[in-house]
Write a protein that holds these residues in place. Structure first.
Motif, mmCIF file in Angstrom:
data_model
loop_
_atom_site.group_PDB
_atom_site.id
_atom_site.type_symbol
_atom_site.label_atom_id
_atom_site.label_comp_id
_atom_site.label_asym_id
_atom_site.label_seq_id
_atom_site.Cartn_x
_atom_site.Cartn_y
_atom_site.Cartn_z
ATOM 1 N N LYS A 95 0.840 -1.207 0.000
ATOM 2 C CA LYS A 95 0.000 0.000 0.000
ATOM 3 C C LYS A 95 0.871 1.252 0.000
ATOM 4 C CE LYS A 95 -4.038 -1.924 2.382
ATOM 5 N NZ LYS A 95 -4.782 -1.941 3.660
ATOM 6 N N ILE A 96 1.914 1.252 0.804
ATOM 7 C CA ILE A 96 2.846 2.386 0.852
ATOM 8 C C ILE A 96 3.427 2.648 -0.532
ATOM 9 C CG2 ILE A 96 5.124 3.104 1.715
ATOM 10 C CD1 ILE A 96 4.320 1.637 4.380
ATOM 11 N N LEU A 97 3.711 1.564 -1.249
ATOM 12 C CA LEU A 97 4.289 1.681 -2.588
ATOM 13 C C LEU A 97 3.232 1.971 -3.660
ATOM 14 C CD1 LEU A 97 6.866 -1.170 -2.175
ATOM 15 C CD2 LEU A 97 7.396 1.243 -2.547
ATOM 16 N N GLY A 98 1.946 2.013 -3.258
ATOM 17 C CA GLY A 98 0.902 2.435 -4.173
ATOM 18 C C GLY A 98 0.201 1.363 -4.972
ATOM 19 N N ASP A 99 0.406 0.070 -4.647
ATOM 20 C CA ASP A 99 -0.258 -0.977 -5.423
ATOM 21 C C ASP A 99 -0.469 -2.215 -4.563
ATOM 22 O OD1 ASP A 99 -1.261 -2.748 -7.286
ATOM 23 O OD2 ASP A 99 0.467 -2.635 -8.635
ATOM 24 N N VAL A 100 -1.669 -2.352 -3.996
ATOM 25 C CA VAL A 100 -1.958 -3.504 -3.149
ATOM 26 C C VAL A 100 -1.851 -4.829 -3.890
ATOM 27 C CG1 VAL A 100 -3.354 -2.658 -1.230
ATOM 28 C CG2 VAL A 100 -4.384 -2.919 -3.448
ATOM 29 N N LYS A 101 -2.034 -4.787 -5.184
ATOM 30 C CA LYS A 101 -1.956 -6.024 -5.966
ATOM 31 C C LYS A 101 -0.511 -6.494 -6.150
ATOM 32 C CE LYS A 101 -6.254 -5.190 -8.383
ATOM 33 N NZ LYS A 101 -6.895 -4.838 -9.637
ATOM 34 N N ALA A 102 0.437 -5.646 -5.796
ATOM 35 C CA ALA A 102 1.845 -5.996 -5.964
ATOM 36 C C ALA A 102 2.419 -6.698 -4.741
ATOM 37 C CB ALA A 102 2.658 -4.738 -6.270
ATOM 38 N N ILE A 103 1.568 -7.198 -3.859
ATOM 39 C CA ILE A 103 2.030 -7.765 -2.590
ATOM 40 C C ILE A 103 3.052 -8.895 -2.789
ATOM 41 C CG2 ILE A 103 0.054 -9.324 -2.369
ATOM 42 C CD1 ILE A 103 0.209 -8.798 0.693
ATOM 43 N N ARG A 104 2.838 -9.752 -3.775
ATOM 44 C CA ARG A 104 3.792 -10.857 -4.004
ATOM 45 C C ARG A 104 5.125 -10.334 -4.542
ATOM 46 N NH1 ARG A 104 -0.428 -15.324 -6.085
ATOM 47 N NH2 ARG A 104 -0.858 -16.188 -4.035
ATOM 48 N N ALA A 105 5.057 -9.348 -5.421
ATOM 49 C CA ALA A 105 6.285 -8.750 -5.963
ATOM 50 C C ALA A 105 7.037 -8.012 -4.858
ATOM 51 C CB ALA A 105 5.956 -7.810 -7.117
ATOM 52 N N VAL A 106 6.300 -7.351 -3.977
ATOM 53 C CA VAL A 106 6.913 -6.649 -2.849
ATOM 54 C C VAL A 106 7.595 -7.661 -1.931
ATOM 55 C CG1 VAL A 106 6.378 -5.362 -0.734
ATOM 56 C CG2 VAL A 106 5.427 -4.620 -2.932
ATOM 57 N N ALA A 107 6.915 -8.766 -1.652
ATOM 58 C CA ALA A 107 7.492 -9.815 -0.805
ATOM 59 C C ALA A 107 8.752 -10.407 -1.441
ATOM 60 C CB ALA A 107 6.466 -10.906 -0.528
ATOM 61 N N ALA A 108 8.707 -10.615 -2.748
ATOM 62 C CA ALA A 108 9.874 -11.167 -3.451
ATOM 63 C C ALA A 108 11.048 -10.191 -3.399
ATOM 64 C CB ALA A 108 9.521 -11.500 -4.897
ATOM 65 N N ALA A 109 10.776 -8.911 -3.616
ATOM 66 C CA ALA A 109 11.843 -7.902 -3.545
ATOM 67 C C ALA A 109 12.401 -7.806 -2.138
ATOM 68 C CB ALA A 109 11.309 -6.543 -4.007
ATOM 69 N N ASN A 110 11.518 -7.895 -1.152
ATOM 70 C CA ASN A 110 11.937 -7.878 0.249
ATOM 71 C C ASN A 110 12.917 -9.027 0.509
ATOM 72 O OD1 ASN A 110 11.378 -6.624 2.952
ATOM 73 N ND2 ASN A 110 10.792 -8.722 3.429
ATOM 74 N N GLY A 111 12.612 -10.186 -0.030
ATOM 75 C CA GLY A 111 13.459 -11.362 0.147
ATOM 76 C C GLY A 111 14.802 -11.268 -0.551
ATOM 77 N N LYS A 112 14.917 -10.360 -1.515
ATOM 78 C CA LYS A 112 16.183 -10.188 -2.246
ATOM 79 C C LYS A 112 17.033 -9.048 -1.677
ATOM 80 C CE LYS A 112 15.292 -12.918 -5.916
ATOM 81 N NZ LYS A 112 15.932 -14.166 -6.070
ATOM 82 N N ASN A 113 16.589 -8.453 -0.578
ATOM 83 C CA ASN A 113 17.318 -7.350 0.038
ATOM 84 C C ASN A 113 18.766 -7.772 0.340
ATOM 85 O OD1 ASN A 113 18.238 -5.231 1.649
ATOM 86 N ND2 ASN A 113 17.133 -5.951 3.446
ATOM 87 N N PRO A 114 19.755 -7.085 -0.237
ATOM 88 C CA PRO A 114 21.146 -7.480 -0.023
ATOM 89 C C PRO A 114 21.812 -6.824 1.194
ATOM 90 C CG PRO A 114 21.058 -5.790 -1.693
ATOM 91 C CD PRO A 114 19.636 -6.068 -1.285
ATOM 92 N N LEU A 115 21.072 -5.975 1.911
ATOM 93 C CA LEU A 115 21.696 -5.214 2.996
ATOM 94 C C LEU A 115 21.059 -5.545 4.345
ATOM 95 C CD1 LEU A 115 22.087 -1.950 0.966
ATOM 96 C CD2 LEU A 115 23.972 -3.293 1.931
ATOM 97 N N TRP A 116 21.423 -6.731 4.849
ATOM 98 C CA TRP A 116 20.928 -7.264 6.112
ATOM 99 C C TRP A 116 20.999 -6.211 7.215
ATOM 100 C CZ3 TRP A 116 24.119 -9.625 10.305
ATOM 101 C CH2 TRP A 116 23.360 -10.374 11.197
ATOM 102 N N ILE A 117 19.947 -6.070 7.950
ATOM 103 C CA ILE A 117 19.768 -5.174 9.093
ATOM 104 C C ILE A 117 19.716 -3.699 8.696
ATOM 105 C CG2 ILE A 117 20.662 -4.360 11.318
ATOM 106 C CD1 ILE A 117 21.718 -7.152 11.804
ATOM 107 N N VAL A 118 20.675 -3.226 7.920
ATOM 108 C CA VAL A 118 20.730 -1.809 7.548
ATOM 109 C C VAL A 118 19.480 -1.406 6.772
ATOM 110 C CG1 VAL A 118 22.004 -0.099 6.185
ATOM 111 C CG2 VAL A 118 23.241 -1.707 7.646
ATOM 112 N N VAL A 119 19.041 -2.249 5.858
ATOM 113 C CA VAL A 119 17.752 -2.082 5.191
ATOM 114 C C VAL A 119 16.863 -3.141 5.853
ATOM 115 C CG1 VAL A 119 16.492 -2.235 3.014
ATOM 116 C CG2 VAL A 119 18.792 -1.238 3.056
ATOM 117 N N PRO A 120 16.012 -2.695 6.790
ATOM 118 C CA PRO A 120 15.389 -3.615 7.754
ATOM 119 C C PRO A 120 14.222 -4.460 7.240
ATOM 120 C CG PRO A 120 14.616 -1.393 8.140
ATOM 121 C CD PRO A 120 15.650 -1.304 7.042
ATOM 122 N N CYS A 121 14.522 -5.411 6.378
ATOM 123 C CA CYS A 121 13.481 -6.302 5.871
ATOM 124 C C CYS A 121 12.933 -7.201 6.983
ATOM 125 C CB CYS A 121 13.992 -7.125 4.698
ATOM 126 S SG CYS A 121 15.447 -8.113 5.055
#
Length: 157
Positions: A95-121
């Motif tokens: 919702k923050i990113l403006g598209d509730v239908k993108a929840i799976r894509a948001v989750a996938a991007a969250n899982g690819k976060n390369p910056l452990w802790i600093v970018v707090p996934c």
């Protein structure tokens, strides 16, 4: 690209980056030999992580340069806005990113976060409050959320 291995309470972390910024922080499942002399470009990241684990830092101030798609970077940028000690759901984040239908894509991007802790996934949870998916393992996610919890459990005895 410079790299270093540092000790954290959750295992050895590998830091990578150069003069353009920090590109990745990953927690490892194996023990690596710790870096004796940190590369100059990684000193601040190592110091700030140490402060985080010592409870004297709640926000990071580092130059970041992760590799990813524009969409992934937009998700990672939104993660940086989740306050210390707070959580949001994947639905909230979409919702923050403006598209509730993108929840799976948001989750996938969250899982690819390369910056452990600093970018707090680790601050993203399921809509029902459950701890869902975490590349570093759910035990680490729980530890991090407990670490950031403003109400620390007191010992009874």
């Amino acid at each position: 690209m410079e790299s270093a291995f540092i000790h954290t309470p959750l295992g050895t972390a590998k830091l990578e980056g150069d003069e353009n910024g920090l590109t990745s922080i990953t927690v490892l499942e194996t023990d690596e030999e710790l870096t004796d002399v940190l590369p100059t470009v990684l000193e601040d990241a190592a110091y700030q992580l140490k402060e985080y684990f010592e409870d004297s830092r709640t926000q990071f101030d580092l130059k970041l340069n992760p590799s990813g798609t524009d969409f992934q970077k937009s998700v990672w940028k939104a993660l940086e806005d989740i306050p210390y000690g707070k959580t949001v759901s994947y639905l909230d984040l979409s919702k923050i990113l403006g598209d509730v239908k993108a929840i799976r894509a948001v989750a996938a991007a969250n899982g690819k976060n390369p910056l452990w802790i600093v970018v707090p996934c680790h601050r993203v949870i399921g809509s029902d409050g459950s701890l869902t998916g975490y590349a570093g393992g759910l035990h680490r996610k729980k530890w991090l959320l407990d670490h950031e919890n403003p109400v620390k459990q007191q010992r009874l005895f």
